[in-house]
Scaffold this motif. Structure first.
Motif, PDB file in Angstrom:
ATOM      1  N   GLN A  43       0.897  -1.153   0.000  1.00 40.37           N
ATOM      2  CA  GLN A  43       0.000   0.000   0.000  1.00 40.37           C
ATOM      3  C   GLN A  43       0.935   1.202   0.000  1.00 40.37           C
ATOM      4  OE1 GLN A  43      -2.247  -0.566   3.591  1.00 40.37           O
ATOM      5  NE2 GLN A  43      -3.476  -2.204   2.713  1.00 40.37           N
ATOM      6  N   GLY A  44       1.190   1.730  -1.172  1.00 44.71           N
ATOM      7  CA  GLY A  44       2.180   2.795  -1.290  1.00 44.71           C
ATOM      8  C   GLY A  44       3.567   2.226  -1.044  1.00 44.71           C
ATOM      9  N   GLU A  45       4.250   2.784  -0.079  1.00 42.44           N
ATOM     10  CA  GLU A  45       5.615   2.346   0.244  1.00 42.44           C
ATOM     11  C   GLU A  45       5.672   1.407   1.444  1.00 42.44           C
ATOM     12  OE1 GLU A  45       8.376   2.862  -1.653  1.00 42.44           O
ATOM     13  OE2 GLU A  45       6.837   3.595  -3.022  1.00 42.44           O
ATOM     14  N   THR A  46       4.517   0.836   1.798  1.00 41.53           N
ATOM     15  CA  THR A  46       4.460  -0.050   2.967  1.00 41.53           C
ATOM     16  C   THR A  46       3.692  -1.327   2.665  1.00 41.53           C
ATOM     17  OG1 THR A  46       3.364   1.925   3.856  1.00 41.53           O
ATOM     18  CG2 THR A  46       4.455   0.559   5.399  1.00 41.53           C
ATOM     19  N   VAL A  47       4.065  -2.377   3.383  1.00 44.16           N
ATOM     20  CA  VAL A  47       3.293  -3.613   3.408  1.00 44.16           C
ATOM     21  C   VAL A  47       2.702  -3.696   4.804  1.00 44.16           C
ATOM     22  CG1 VAL A  47       3.455  -6.142   3.445  1.00 44.16           C
ATOM     23  CG2 VAL A  47       4.616  -4.843   1.651  1.00 44.16           C
ATOM     24  N   ARG A  48       1.406  -3.941   4.860  1.00 45.07           N
ATOM     25  CA  ARG A  48       0.684  -3.976   6.137  1.00 45.07           C
ATOM     26  C   ARG A  48       0.271  -5.411   6.449  1.00 45.07           C
ATOM     27  NH1 ARG A  48      -2.210  -0.278   9.057  1.00 45.07           N
ATOM     28  NH2 ARG A  48      -1.725   1.284   7.477  1.00 45.07           N
ATOM     29  N   ILE A  49       0.608  -5.846   7.661  1.00 43.24           N
ATOM     30  CA  ILE A  49       0.143  -7.134   8.172  1.00 43.24           C
ATOM     31  C   ILE A  49      -0.829  -6.808   9.299  1.00 43.24           C
ATOM     32  CG2 ILE A  49       0.778  -9.342   9.208  1.00 43.24           C
ATOM     33  CD1 ILE A  49       2.030  -8.908   6.401  1.00 43.24           C
ATOM     34  N   LYS A  50      -2.064  -7.229   9.136  1.00 38.52           N
ATOM     35  CA  LYS A  50      -3.114  -6.916  10.112  1.00 38.52           C
ATOM     36  C   LYS A  50      -2.791  -7.520  11.476  1.00 38.52           C
ATOM     37  CE  LYS A  50      -6.161  -4.830   7.480  1.00 38.52           C
ATOM     38  NZ  LYS A  50      -6.509  -3.469   7.714  1.00 38.52           N
ATOM     39  N   ALA A  51      -3.118  -6.766  12.531  1.00 38.21           N
ATOM     40  CA  ALA A  51      -2.884  -7.221  13.904  1.00 38.21           C
ATOM     41  C   ALA A  51      -3.526  -8.575  14.152  1.00 38.21           C
ATOM     42  CB  ALA A  51      -3.413  -6.179  14.900  1.00 38.21           C
ATOM     43  N   ALA A  52      -4.697  -8.805  13.574  1.00 38.99           N
ATOM     44  CA  ALA A  52      -5.410 -10.074  13.772  1.00 38.99           C
ATOM     45  C   ALA A  52      -4.649 -11.265  13.184  1.00 38.99           C
ATOM     46  CB  ALA A  52      -6.797  -9.989  13.150  1.00 38.99           C
ATOM     47  N   ASP A  53      -3.724 -11.000  12.258  1.00 33.96           N
ATOM     48  CA  ASP A  53      -2.951 -12.067  11.625  1.00 33.96           C
ATOM     49  C   ASP A  53      -1.627 -12.346  12.327  1.00 33.96           C
ATOM     50  OD1 ASP A  53      -4.929 -12.361   9.708  1.00 33.96           O
ATOM     51  OD2 ASP A  53      -3.963 -10.977   8.304  1.00 33.96           O
ATOM     52  N   ILE A  54      -1.346 -11.635  13.399  1.00 32.64           N
ATOM     53  CA  ILE A  54      -0.070 -11.801  14.110  1.00 32.64           C
ATOM     54  C   ILE A  54      -0.327 -12.603  15.375  1.00 32.64           C
ATOM     55  CG2 ILE A  54       1.884 -10.629  15.169  1.00 32.64           C
ATOM     56  CD1 ILE A  54       1.107  -8.159  13.424  1.00 32.64           C
ATOM     57  N   SER A  55       0.300 -13.760  15.439  1.00 40.12           N
ATOM     58  CA  SER A  55       0.128 -14.619  16.613  1.00 40.12           C
ATOM     59  C   SER A  55       1.438 -15.342  16.907  1.00 40.12           C
ATOM     60  CB  SER A  55      -0.998 -15.635  16.375  1.00 40.12           C
ATOM     61  OG  SER A  55      -0.575 -16.645  15.486  1.00 40.12           O
ATOM     62  N   ASP A  56       1.410 -16.214  17.899  1.00 38.00           N
ATOM     63  CA  ASP A  56       2.623 -16.958  18.228  1.00 38.00           C
ATOM     64  C   ASP A  56       2.886 -18.082  17.221  1.00 38.00           C
ATOM     65  OD1 ASP A  56       0.556 -18.600  19.035  1.00 38.00           O
ATOM     66  OD2 ASP A  56       1.303 -18.895  21.062  1.00 38.00           O
ATOM     67  N   THR A  57       2.008 -18.225  16.246  1.00 37.88           N
ATOM     68  CA  THR A  57       2.248 -19.140  15.131  1.00 37.88           C
ATOM     69  C   THR A  57       2.715 -18.301  13.945  1.00 37.88           C
ATOM     70  OG1 THR A  57       0.523 -20.654  15.889  1.00 37.88           O
ATOM     71  CG2 THR A  57       1.190 -20.837  13.575  1.00 37.88           C
ATOM     72  N   ALA A  58       3.918 -18.591  13.476  1.00 32.98           N
ATOM     73  CA  ALA A  58       4.491 -17.819  12.364  1.00 32.98           C
ATOM     74  C   ALA A  58       3.628 -17.930  11.120  1.00 32.98           C
ATOM     75  CB  ALA A  58       5.904 -18.302  12.064  1.00 32.98           C
ATOM     76  N   ARG A  59       3.462 -16.801  10.452  1.00 31.65           N
ATOM     77  CA  ARG A  59       2.803 -16.770   9.147  1.00 31.65           C
ATOM     78  C   ARG A  59       3.846 -16.352   8.131  1.00 31.65           C
ATOM     79  NH1 ARG A  59      -3.358 -14.811   9.153  1.00 31.65           N
ATOM     80  NH2 ARG A  59      -3.062 -15.356   6.969  1.00 31.65           N
ATOM     81  N   PHE A  60       3.841 -17.046   7.013  1.00 29.00           N
ATOM     82  CA  PHE A  60       4.834 -16.830   5.972  1.00 29.00           C
ATOM     83  C   PHE A  60       4.207 -16.092   4.800  1.00 29.00           C
ATOM     84  CE2 PHE A  60       6.418 -20.207   8.552  1.00 29.00           C
ATOM     85  CZ  PHE A  60       7.797 -20.055   8.543  1.00 29.00           C
ATOM     86  N   TYR A  61       4.966 -15.118   4.284  1.00 34.01           N
ATOM     87  CA  TYR A  61       4.480 -14.256   3.211  1.00 34.01           C
ATOM     88  C   TYR A  61       5.511 -14.181   2.100  1.00 34.01           C
ATOM     89  CZ  TYR A  61       1.303 -12.621   6.876  1.00 34.01           C
ATOM     90  OH  TYR A  61       0.365 -12.556   7.872  1.00 34.01           O
ATOM     91  N   THR A  62       5.044 -13.772   0.936  1.00 35.72           N
ATOM     92  CA  THR A  62       5.941 -13.467  -0.165  1.00 35.72           C
ATOM     93  C   THR A  62       5.535 -12.114  -0.746  1.00 35.72           C
ATOM     94  OG1 THR A  62       6.921 -14.264  -2.242  1.00 35.72           O
ATOM     95  CG2 THR A  62       4.604 -14.751  -1.898  1.00 35.72           C
ATOM     96  N   PHE A  63       6.545 -11.318  -1.049  1.00 40.20           N
ATOM     97  CA  PHE A  63       6.363 -10.014  -1.665  1.00 40.20           C
ATOM     98  C   PHE A  63       7.022 -10.103  -3.030  1.00 40.20           C
ATOM     99  CE2 PHE A  63       8.321  -5.898  -2.661  1.00 40.20           C
ATOM    100  CZ  PHE A  63       7.180  -5.109  -2.735  1.00 40.20           C
ATOM    101  N   LYS A  64       6.265  -9.843  -4.079  1.00 41.00           N
ATOM    102  CA  LYS A  64       6.798  -9.958  -5.435  1.00 41.00           C
ATOM    103  C   LYS A  64       7.231  -8.590  -5.942  1.00 41.00           C
ATOM    104  CE  LYS A  64       4.239 -14.104  -6.284  1.00 41.00           C
ATOM    105  NZ  LYS A  64       3.385 -14.893  -7.119  1.00 41.00           N
ATOM    106  N   ASP A  65       8.477  -8.532  -6.390  1.00 43.89           N
ATOM    107  CA  ASP A  65       9.048  -7.307  -6.947  1.00 43.89           C
ATOM    108  C   ASP A  65       9.630  -7.658  -8.307  1.00 43.89           C
ATOM    109  OD1 ASP A  65      10.019  -4.648  -7.104  1.00 43.89           O
ATOM    110  OD2 ASP A  65      11.989  -5.334  -6.412  1.00 43.89           O
ATOM    111  N   GLY A  66       8.859  -7.420  -9.347  1.00 43.18           N
ATOM    112  CA  GLY A  66       9.298  -7.840 -10.676  1.00 43.18           C
ATOM    113  C   GLY A  66       9.369  -9.352 -10.697  1.00 43.18           C
ATOM    114  N   GLY A  67      10.524  -9.888 -11.038  1.00 42.48           N
ATOM    115  CA  GLY A  67      10.709 -11.336 -11.061  1.00 42.48           C
ATOM    116  C   GLY A  67      11.137 -11.913  -9.732  1.00 42.48           C
ATOM    117  N   ALA A  68      11.448 -11.070  -8.764  1.00 42.07           N
ATOM    118  CA  ALA A  68      11.922 -11.549  -7.466  1.00 42.07           C
ATOM    119  C   ALA A  68      10.755 -11.832  -6.526  1.00 42.07           C
ATOM    120  CB  ALA A  68      12.846 -10.515  -6.829  1.00 42.07           C
ATOM    121  N   GLU A  69      10.892 -12.908  -5.767  1.00 39.89           N
ATOM    122  CA  GLU A  69       9.936 -13.226  -4.714  1.00 39.89           C
ATOM    123  C   GLU A  69      10.689 -13.177  -3.390  1.00 39.89           C
ATOM    124  OE1 GLU A  69       7.489 -16.656  -5.107  1.00 39.89           O
ATOM    125  OE2 GLU A  69       6.998 -16.194  -7.182  1.00 39.89           O
TER     126      GLU A  69
END
Length: 160
Positions: A43-69
């Motif tokens: 969202q603009g120059e930031t990636v936002r992870i919602k508070a409800a999605d943050i817990s003691d169980t790790a969540r894994f994400y990927t951010f795509k920048d052109g061909g890079a993941e």
């Protein structure tokens, strides 16, 4: 001969039931789709992870920048602080294996070293998960700068 007649059909039935699972798992591992990572959009120059999605169980994400993941994870440490790190470290990143969670620890999938989630963002270097600067907004959402995520692309450029 009678027991063999029963064992063979039973074994074939078990194989038939397991085949889709084995093929699906192999396809996910080989082709790198589905499964472990959720794609995030900036969202603009930031990636936002919602508070409800943050817990003691790790969540894994990927951010795509052109061909890079660029892969990363977010987890709440035992101290209640939200932690964020690349799914890579300064030592084992070339193997492209990342981390998995086991209780309060993140385990390097390459060398097996364990890192307590309370240490993420506190300790740098070695096989520690590479920390990502993060801030929290008033609602408790975790914010990551796109520029910092893009800087992490080098950890995934030549990974196997």
């Amino acid at each position: 001969m009678k027991p063999f007649r029963l064992v063979l059909p039973a074994a074939l039935m078990v194989l038939a039931l397991l085949a889709p699972l084995v093929i699906s798992t192999a396809a996910h591992a080989f082709f790198g789709f589905g499964g472990k990572y959720e794609t995030v959009q900036p969202q603009g120059e930031t990636v936002r992870i919602k508070a409800a999605d943050i817990s003691d169980t790790a969540r894994f994400y990927t951010f795509k920048d052109g061909g890079a993941e660029i892969r990363f994870f977010v987890v709440k440490g035992p101290d209640g602080a939200a932690r964020a790190a690349l799914d890579a470290c300064d030592v084992c990143w070339r193997e492209g294996k990342g981390y998995r969670q086991q209780g309060p620890n993140m385990i390097c999938e390459n060398c097996g070293m364990a890192f307590n989630t309370a240490r993420i963002n506190e300790v740098r270097g070695g096989c520690n998960p590479h920390p990502l600067e993060r801030t929290m907004d008033a609602s408790g959402d975790l914010l990551l700068r796109v520029a910092e995520l893009k800087a992490g692309a080098r950890y995934f450029a030549t990974a196997k």
